[in-house]
Design a protein around this motif. Structure first.
Motif, PDB file in Angstrom:
ATOM      1  N   ASP A   1       0.807  -1.225   0.000  1.00 29.75           N
ATOM      2  CA  ASP A   1       0.000   0.000   0.000  1.00 29.75           C
ATOM      3  C   ASP A   1       0.838   1.271   0.000  1.00 29.75           C
ATOM      4  OD1 ASP A   1      -0.032  -1.796   2.280  1.00 29.75           O
ATOM      5  OD2 ASP A   1      -0.502  -0.006   3.468  1.00 29.75           O
ATOM      6  N   ALA A   2       2.164   1.156   0.037  1.00 31.87           N
ATOM      7  CA  ALA A   2       2.997   2.346  -0.129  1.00 31.87           C
ATOM      8  C   ALA A   2       3.436   2.518  -1.583  1.00 31.87           C
ATOM      9  CB  ALA A   2       4.226   2.257   0.767  1.00 31.87           C
ATOM     10  N   MET A   3       2.957   1.621  -2.441  1.00 29.74           N
ATOM     11  CA  MET A   3       3.384   1.695  -3.843  1.00 29.74           C
ATOM     12  C   MET A   3       2.256   2.259  -4.701  1.00 29.74           C
ATOM     13  SD  MET A   3       4.889  -2.098  -4.203  1.00 29.74           S
ATOM     14  CE  MET A   3       6.216  -2.710  -3.209  1.00 29.74           C
ATOM     15  N   VAL A   4       2.622   2.922  -5.798  1.00 30.48           N
ATOM     16  CA  VAL A   4       1.598   3.350  -6.752  1.00 30.48           C
ATOM     17  C   VAL A   4       1.162   2.124  -7.556  1.00 30.48           C
ATOM     18  CG1 VAL A   4       2.411   5.695  -6.919  1.00 30.48           C
ATOM     19  CG2 VAL A   4       3.316   3.974  -8.460  1.00 30.48           C
ATOM     20  N   ASP A   5      -0.068   2.195  -8.089  1.00 34.27           N
ATOM     21  CA  ASP A   5      -0.606   1.068  -8.856  1.00 34.27           C
ATOM     22  C   ASP A   5       0.099   0.983 -10.218  1.00 34.27           C
ATOM     23  OD1 ASP A   5      -2.058  -0.779 -10.167  1.00 34.27           O
ATOM     24  OD2 ASP A   5      -4.019   0.054  -9.682  1.00 34.27           O
ATOM     25  N   PRO A   6       0.773  -0.130 -10.506  1.00 33.03           N
ATOM     26  CA  PRO A   6       1.518  -0.197 -11.766  1.00 33.03           C
ATOM     27  C   PRO A   6       0.639  -0.409 -12.994  1.00 33.03           C
ATOM     28  CG  PRO A   6       1.718  -2.261 -10.596  1.00 33.03           C
ATOM     29  CD  PRO A   6       0.954  -1.332  -9.691  1.00 33.03           C
ATOM     30  N   VAL A   7      -0.584  -0.943 -12.792  1.00 32.79           N
ATOM     31  CA  VAL A   7      -1.390  -1.287 -13.973  1.00 32.79           C
ATOM     32  C   VAL A   7      -1.718  -0.061 -14.836  1.00 32.79           C
ATOM     33  CG1 VAL A   7      -3.540  -2.315 -14.751  1.00 32.79           C
ATOM     34  CG2 VAL A   7      -2.306  -3.327 -12.857  1.00 32.79           C
ATOM     35  N   PRO A   8      -2.231   1.049 -14.242  1.00 32.99           N
ATOM     36  CA  PRO A   8      -2.519   2.201 -15.090  1.00 32.99           C
ATOM     37  C   PRO A   8      -1.283   2.705 -15.825  1.00 32.99           C
ATOM     38  CG  PRO A   8      -3.533   2.486 -12.965  1.00 32.99           C
ATOM     39  CD  PRO A   8      -2.654   1.288 -12.867  1.00 32.99           C
ATOM     40  N   GLN A   9      -0.105   2.588 -15.164  1.00 31.69           N
ATOM     41  CA  GLN A   9       1.106   3.064 -15.845  1.00 31.69           C
ATOM     42  C   GLN A   9       1.403   2.220 -17.077  1.00 31.69           C
ATOM     43  OE1 GLN A   9       4.239   3.405 -13.002  1.00 31.69           O
ATOM     44  NE2 GLN A   9       3.047   4.818 -11.738  1.00 31.69           N
ATOM     45  N   ALA A  10       1.196   0.893 -16.931  1.00 31.15           N
ATOM     46  CA  ALA A  10       1.393   0.024 -18.093  1.00 31.15           C
ATOM     47  C   ALA A  10       0.391   0.377 -19.184  1.00 31.15           C
ATOM     48  CB  ALA A  10       1.239  -1.433 -17.679  1.00 31.15           C
ATOM     49  N   LEU A  11      -0.852   0.644 -18.770  1.00 34.79           N
ATOM     50  CA  LEU A  11      -1.868   1.002 -19.752  1.00 34.79           C
ATOM     51  C   LEU A  11      -1.493   2.283 -20.473  1.00 34.79           C
ATOM     52  CD1 LEU A  11      -5.243   0.369 -17.883  1.00 34.79           C
ATOM     53  CD2 LEU A  11      -3.754  -1.234 -19.034  1.00 34.79           C
ATOM     54  N   VAL A  12      -1.006   3.262 -19.698  1.00 28.18           N
ATOM     55  CA  VAL A  12      -0.687   4.547 -20.305  1.00 28.18           C
ATOM     56  C   VAL A  12       0.454   4.413 -21.297  1.00 28.18           C
ATOM     57  CG1 VAL A  12       0.383   6.755 -19.796  1.00 28.18           C
ATOM     58  CG2 VAL A  12      -1.621   6.051 -18.552  1.00 28.18           C
ATOM     59  N   LEU A  13       1.441   3.580 -20.950  1.00 25.26           N
ATOM     60  CA  LEU A  13       2.542   3.367 -21.903  1.00 25.26           C
ATOM     61  C   LEU A  13       1.992   2.889 -23.234  1.00 25.26           C
ATOM     62  CD1 LEU A  13       5.509   1.756 -19.996  1.00 25.26           C
ATOM     63  CD2 LEU A  13       5.441   3.891 -21.254  1.00 25.26           C
ATOM     64  N   THR A  14       1.091   1.893 -23.166  1.00 25.40           N
ATOM     65  CA  THR A  14       0.487   1.371 -24.392  1.00 25.40           C
ATOM     66  C   THR A  14      -0.306   2.457 -25.102  1.00 25.40           C
ATOM     67  OG1 THR A  14       0.193  -0.614 -23.076  1.00 25.40           O
ATOM     68  CG2 THR A  14      -0.781  -0.600 -25.258  1.00 25.40           C
ATOM     69  N   ALA A  15      -1.111   3.202 -24.307  1.00 17.88           N
ATOM     70  CA  ALA A  15      -1.965   4.217 -24.908  1.00 17.88           C
ATOM     71  C   ALA A  15      -1.142   5.325 -25.563  1.00 17.88           C
ATOM     72  CB  ALA A  15      -2.897   4.800 -23.851  1.00 17.88           C
ATOM     73  N   ILE A  16       0.012   5.657 -24.971  1.00 17.02           N
ATOM     74  CA  ILE A  16       0.863   6.696 -25.558  1.00 17.02           C
ATOM     75  C   ILE A  16       1.361   6.245 -26.927  1.00 17.02           C
ATOM     76  CG2 ILE A  16       3.108   7.824 -25.383  1.00 17.02           C
ATOM     77  CD1 ILE A  16       2.644   8.051 -22.387  1.00 17.02           C
ATOM     78  N   VAL A  17       1.784   4.983 -27.003  1.00 13.03           N
ATOM     79  CA  VAL A  17       2.290   4.466 -28.280  1.00 13.03           C
ATOM     80  C   VAL A  17       1.185   4.533 -29.332  1.00 13.03           C
ATOM     81  CG1 VAL A  17       3.176   2.437 -29.438  1.00 13.03           C
ATOM     82  CG2 VAL A  17       3.956   2.985 -27.158  1.00 13.03           C
ATOM     83  N   ILE A  18      -0.030   4.117 -28.925  1.00 12.11           N
ATOM     84  CA  ILE A  18      -1.142   4.167 -29.868  1.00 12.11           C
ATOM     85  C   ILE A  18      -1.411   5.600 -30.306  1.00 12.11           C
ATOM     86  CG2 ILE A  18      -3.619   3.793 -30.082  1.00 12.11           C
ATOM     87  CD1 ILE A  18      -3.281   1.383 -28.236  1.00 12.11           C
ATOM     88  N   GLY A  19      -1.371   6.531 -29.306  1.00 10.58           N
ATOM     89  CA  GLY A  19      -1.615   7.929 -29.625  1.00 10.58           C
ATOM     90  C   GLY A  19      -0.610   8.468 -30.624  1.00 10.58           C
ATOM     91  N   VAL A  20       0.655   8.081 -30.464  1.00 11.45           N
ATOM     92  CA  VAL A  20       1.685   8.533 -31.400  1.00 11.45           C
ATOM     93  C   VAL A  20       1.373   8.020 -32.804  1.00 11.45           C
ATOM     94  CG1 VAL A  20       4.095   8.274 -32.050  1.00 11.45           C
ATOM     95  CG2 VAL A  20       3.496   8.748 -29.692  1.00 11.45           C
ATOM     96  N   ALA A  21       0.969   6.747 -32.894  1.00 12.36           N
ATOM     97  CA  ALA A  21       0.671   6.173 -34.206  1.00 12.36           C
ATOM     98  C   ALA A  21      -0.477   6.925 -34.868  1.00 12.36           C
ATOM     99  CB  ALA A  21       0.334   4.691 -34.059  1.00 12.36           C
TER     100      ALA A  21
END
Lengths: 488, 113
Positions: free
Chosen positions: B64-84
């Protein structure tokens, strides 16, 4: 199931993607590979279908990617419904490849085939995946390929149609992504089956908003009124083989996503009624718009939206018969409209003015005959596939007592008959220019395969009855879906 | 909370650009802004104030002291898609410009709805 090794539903997506990325390399070896490789890929995927689909009809094949069990890992769900659509997409991909062999002359051909395979891989991924973010990624793969293919021909106003499509298509994906983000913030999961079980954590008002986001997002790709402004331009700008794929694949994948997500996550009567009403409105407006079109591709595009409206109207009934009818309408439309696009392009070429059909009945009797057959099938005349699909839609509506819907569907059928018979009349009754030209065998073969499909379903509707019933059950039985995915 | 508000403001600015701007490039920038707003929203969902990277790097660190990694993984994917998407959109803008010699959508008749 060790005896199925090494075949798995993953190959549906992996094979076309791998081939798409290999294509630029093999193109360096020999130019002829460019044309052969897509065909081999689609044949392989069809083989996967032939082996796996009978198993999926018995019990769904659930594939965990990289050994991570859902809900943490991503899973593929290859049930009767997904199997039906995945097989249909591969078959359409193969037919369009066969057709493009001789009809697609615009270079660069390697890029055309890369995008074609990506489109099929993405759409198949949408129907197979059990993870909602994965679904978004596949939707984007499909959409980006579709944008590029729309503007593939470097002439006139093709880039404008592509730009319009991008503008509205990327809004669609933003809506879907927003919906996913909101769902994740409340439930902490992205697996569709797990989401279905955790929906009670989401307040009702938020559920309504998320449903709206998904409806708009998938609705844009599925050409639901009033979100379908891009479609006529995209259909008439894209090369005809691609228009056939838009009607047969991208729209069907988006419809599948809408149906799956709505039934799993938002099974309220209101959401279904809304979908039904939107379907009817789409049906009426598109058919009326089709009546005024001079450009054949635009006419077919509007008719395509009308057929989608019909399928959605049946889907929204939310009964086993309704979903059955919707599936039937979607399959029928994928085959028939694909065939009509291919036949029109082979006869009239890219400049598809209605006048270009004049006198084709004598010049290209085989293609004209098949166009007529397709037109009759769309209108719903017996003994073609369209008759049974329309009959099942009307029966489903009758069983729920929606007589107004029946009246609307029958009225639009008259409109449909008007413009299709007008086009068919041009083939046989008008005098055309006496220019002789031979149609290549591959084009005729591609159209003939689809025509055979129409006749087969028309004469033996029982042959797909079992598959459609299983598909409808698969879609409606959400408890079986969630248990199947989360059991281990 | 501030992240949610900012992400919605960024999305609205992008939407404004897409709907109101007449220059094709500005419309593409608007699309990109809508994307960025969505990405910010996704990251904000997984953010915990004072949280660290989701790796068990030191003893005593709890989940519970860590940020949730799942949204970060999603955003990485979404950024790549956005660039395309942005790249494809800009490629089409180049084609439109080559043909019409203008980027003003009011002067390109076939872009009207």
């Amino acid at each position: 199931m060790p005896e199925l090794f090494p075949l798995s539903p993953v190959h549906y997506v992996a094979a076309p993607l791998l081939a798409a990325f290999l294509l630029p390399l093999v193109a360096k070896l020999s130019r002829s590979f460019i044309k052969i490789l897509p065909g081999l890929t689609f044949l392989y995927v069809l083989y996967v279908s032939a082996v796996l689909f009978p198993h999926a009809l018995q019990s769904p094949i659930i594939e965990q990617i990289a050994g991570w069990a859902p809900p943490l890992g991503i899973n593929l769900y290859y049930g009767p419904m997904a199997g039906l659509f995945a097989s249909l997409f591969s078959a359409l991909g193969f037919i369009v490849w066969l057709y493009s062999l001789t009809q697609m002359k615009q270079e660069p051909l390697d890029r055309f085939y890369i995008l074609l395979m990506m489109l099929v891989a993405g759409a198949t991924g949408i129907v197979l995946t059990g993870d909602i973010f994965n679904l978004f990624v596949f939707m984007e793969i499909t959409a980006i390929s579709a944008f590029s293919l729309t503007a593939f021909l470097r002439e006139d106003d093709k880039a404008e149609a592509g730009f319009k499509y991008i503008l509205i298509g990327s809004l669609a994906s933003t809506f879907v992504l927003l919906g996913i983000a909101v769902l994740y913030s409340y439930t902490g999961t992205l697996n569709l089956a797990d989401l279905a079980l955790s929906m009670e954590k989401v307040p009702l008002s938020v559920r309504v908003i998320v449903f709206g986001l998904f409806l708009v997002g998938f609705g844009i790709e599925a050409e639901i009124f009033p979100l379908n402004g891009w479609a006529p331009d995209a259909y008439s700008a894209a090369p005809a083989p691609v228009s056939a794929l838009f009607a047969g694949i991208t729209v069907k994948a988006a419809l599948y996503a809408l149906a799956r997500v709505t039934i799993l996550l938002f099974p309220f009567a209101g959401s279904m009624a809304l979908i039904s009403i939107l379907g009817l409105v789409t049906l009426v407006i598109s058919e009326l718009a089709a009546l005024h079109q001079k450009n054949l591709f635009r006419m077919l595009a509007y008719s395509s939206m009308g057929q989608v409206g019909l399928a959605i109207a049946a889907l929204g009934l939310f009964t086993a018969e309704g979903v059955y009818a919707a599936l039937f309408a979607m399959i029928n439309h994928a085959i028939v409209k694909g065939m009509l696009f291919l036949a029109v392009f082979a006869m009239a070429g890219g400049s598809a003015n209605l006048d270009n059909l004049n006198g084709m009945g004598r010049k290209k009797p085989v293609l004209s005959f098949m166009f007529t057959l397709g037109a009759f099938a769309i209108i719903g005349l017996p003994p073609f596939s369209g008759f049974w699909s329309k009959l099942s839609v009307l029966t489903a509506m009758g069983q729920t007592g929606n007589y107004i819907m029946i009246a609307i569907v029958l009225a639009t059928t008259i409109v449909e008959a008007t413009y299709y018979l007008r086009a068919t009349g041009r083939l046989y009754l008008s005098e055309g220019s006496p220019v002789e030209s031979k149609t290549p065998l591959s084009a005729i073969a591609a159209v003939a395969v689809l025509a055979a499909g129409i006749l087969w379903i028309g004469f033996f509707p029982g042959s797909i009855d079992e598959i459609l019933t299983a598909g409808a059950q698969d879609l409606l039985d959400t408890a079986k879906y969630t248990e199947g995915v989360l059991k281990d | 909370m501030i992240y949610y508000i900012v992400s919605i403001i960024v999305m609205l600015i992008g939407l404004y650009a897409v709907l109101m701007k007449k220059n094709l490039i500005k419309i593409v920038v608007g699309l990109s802004l809508i994307d960025s707003g969505t990405h910010l929203l996704l990251v904000a969902i997984g953010f915990i104030k004072g949280g660290t990277a989701p790796i068990y790097s030191e003893p005593g660190l709890t989940a519970d002291a860590m940020v949730d990694p799942v949204p970060q993984a999603l955003v990485l994917t979404a950024i790549v898609i956005g660039v395309a998407v942005t790249a494809v959109a800009l490629a089409m803008v180049i084609r439109i410009y080559a043909q019409h010699k203008t980027l003003d959508i009011r002067k390109i008749r076939s872009l009207k709805w």
